[in-house]
Enzyme design. Structure first.
Site, PDB file in Angstrom:
ATOM      1  CE  LYS A 202     -61.645  35.048 -34.411  1.00  0.00           C
ATOM      2  NZ  LYS A 202     -62.529  35.376 -33.287  1.00  0.00           N
ATOM      3  CE  LYS A 256     -59.690  38.547 -34.637  1.00  0.00           C
ATOM      4  NZ  LYS A 256     -60.601  38.137 -33.629  1.00  0.00           N
TER       5      LYS A 256
HETATM    6  C1  PBG Z   1     -62.936  36.121 -29.774  1.00  0.00           C
HETATM    7  C2  PBG Z   1     -62.026  37.106 -30.429  1.00  0.00           C
HETATM    8  C3  PBG Z   1     -60.629  36.977 -30.617  1.00  0.00           C
HETATM    9  C4  PBG Z   1     -60.194  38.204 -31.137  1.00  0.00           C
HETATM   10  C5  PBG Z   1     -61.314  39.030 -31.282  1.00  0.00           C
HETATM   11  N1  PBG Z   1     -62.450  38.324 -30.853  1.00  0.00           N
HETATM   12  C6  PBG Z   1     -59.693  35.903 -30.264  1.00  0.00           C
HETATM   13  C7  PBG Z   1     -59.906  34.534 -30.657  1.00  0.00           C
HETATM   14  O1  PBG Z   1     -60.629  34.194 -31.595  1.00  0.00           O
HETATM   15  O2  PBG Z   1     -59.304  33.703 -29.974  1.00  0.00           O
HETATM   16  C8  PBG Z   1     -58.758  38.518 -31.444  1.00  0.00           C
HETATM   17  C9  PBG Z   1     -58.349  39.925 -31.509  1.00  0.00           C
HETATM   18  C10 PBG Z   1     -56.898  40.183 -31.446  1.00  0.00           C
HETATM   19  O3  PBG Z   1     -56.050  39.280 -31.429  1.00  0.00           O
HETATM   20  O4  PBG Z   1     -56.558  41.373 -31.429  1.00  0.00           O
HETATM   21  N2  PBG Z   1     -63.838  35.428 -30.468  1.00  0.00           N
END
Ligand code: PBG
Length: 337
Positions: A202, A256
């Site tokens: 991520k 991600k």
């Molecule tokens: C939180 C989380 C996020 C997303 C999924 N879980 C945002 C972040 O890390 O700030 C993002 C999903 C999206 O942008 O569609 N931990």
């Protein structure tokens, strides 16, 4: 080794591109409903479907409406829904207590969906950001995001979520030691069948902007998440994170955002050969919708092309806000591509 094509005219690539049926016959990758995970936002109240402004077509649903939507999704054959809570400001605290409330919104929604629609899987994030008045995924002390202190909270959060009926837990804060601790807690508390899909790769990304709006976190967030999410220049690091999480007991891994990181999807799948998922995030969704609304792209075609790209890169499935619509289209039309 791929076979080198015979010289022209023995080989004519266009022979296999001539008709729809020939292209269908020789297409290497395909998209099926079983590839789709549908992220859904839930909120308090009854009978509410409230649009998310930066994500046209996406709703925040009260639990009763989330149950109805889950039912429709199951009827379409969508295997999994990922639930994300929109948490009222009054329930966000520096101690993130709401995260471990067995009756918090996301746990209530999980129980309600499991009771009404037992055949759809539920994926829940394990992270503190929806409950944190600082907007970060971990406790913040003197401006520093705490790794180990947060971990104890995540362990409890994972257990209340498993207890509520979550089939898959998605530790998503990208800090250290998460998977091992959560896996041991699950094993030690009779949740040995609860799967872990780690948000292993991520990246600290600006593509999450609309999501933070959708869950009401953008106002709260101070600074950025660069001390815990991966730097977008790094690919080897992403692979090390996947290796670490698999060693600690992750069953599946995620990359991600999605499309800007297809290289990572491909390397993860080819190097580890484990179930690999991409999260096509809120900013990717918003870009497609915005360009579509302006008439700049053919939205319907772009949606399918973008999802097929994940399959080509080797992903086993995709978290996408377009899941519901695409499932409907896959059911309706035989000839989508
Ligand atoms: C939180 C989380 C996020 C997303 C999924 N879980 C945002 C972040 O890390 O700030 C993002 C999903 C999206 O942008 O569609 N931990």
């Amino acid at each position: 080794m791929p076979h080198t094509p015979a010289p022209f005219p023995a080989a004519r690539a266009r022979r296999l591109r001539r008709t729809d049926w020939m292209r269908d016959l020789t297409r290497e990758n395909s998209l099926a409903v079983s590839d789709l995970i549908w992220p859904m936002f839930v909120r308090e109240g009854v009978g509410i479907e409230e649009p998310v402004s930066a994500m046209p077509g996406v709703m925040r649903r009260s639990v009763d409406r989330a149950v109805d939507a889950a039912n429709e999704a199951a009827n379409l054959g969508i295997p999994v829904i990922a639930l994300f809570p929109y948490t009222e400001g009054s329930k966000k605290t520096p101690g993130c207590e709401e995260a471990i409330n067995p009756d918090n919104l996301v746990n209530t929604a999980t129980r309600a969906i499991k009771a009404a629609v037992p055949d759809i899987g539920i994926l829940l994030d394990v992270a503190l950001d929806p409950y944190n008045s600082d907007g970060h995924d971990g406790f913040v002390v003197d401006g520093v995001i705490q790794n180990d202190e947060t971990l104890m909270m995540l362990e409890q959060q994972a257990l209340v979520q498993a207890e509520a009926g979550a089939d898959i837990l998605g530790p998503s804060d990208m800090m250290d030691g998460r998977i091992g601790v959560i896996r041991r807690a699950l094993e030690g508390n009779e949740f040995s069948d609860t799967a872990i899909m780690s948000y292993s790769a991520k990246f600290a990304s600006a593509f999450y902007g609309p999501f933070r709006d959708a869950v009401g976190a953008s106002g709260a967030l101070k600074g950025d998440k660069k001390t815990y999410q991966i730097d977008s220049g790094n690919a080897d690091e992403a692979l090390r994170m996947v290796a670490r999480d698999l060693d600690e007991g992750a069953d599946m891994v995620m990359v991600k955002p999605g499309m800007p990181y297809l290289d990572i999807c491909q390397r993860v799948k080819s190097e580890f050969a484990v179930p690999t998922f991409a999260y096509q995030v809120s900013g990717e969704y918003a870009m497609i919708e915005a360009a579509g609304q302006n008439g700049w792209i053919d939205r319907d075609k772009v949606i399918l092309e973008a999802l097929l790209a994940f399959k080509r890169a080797g992903c086993d499935g995709i978290l996408t806000y377009h899941a519901f619509e695409v499932a409907q289209r896959l059911q309706r039309d035989v000839d989508l591509f």
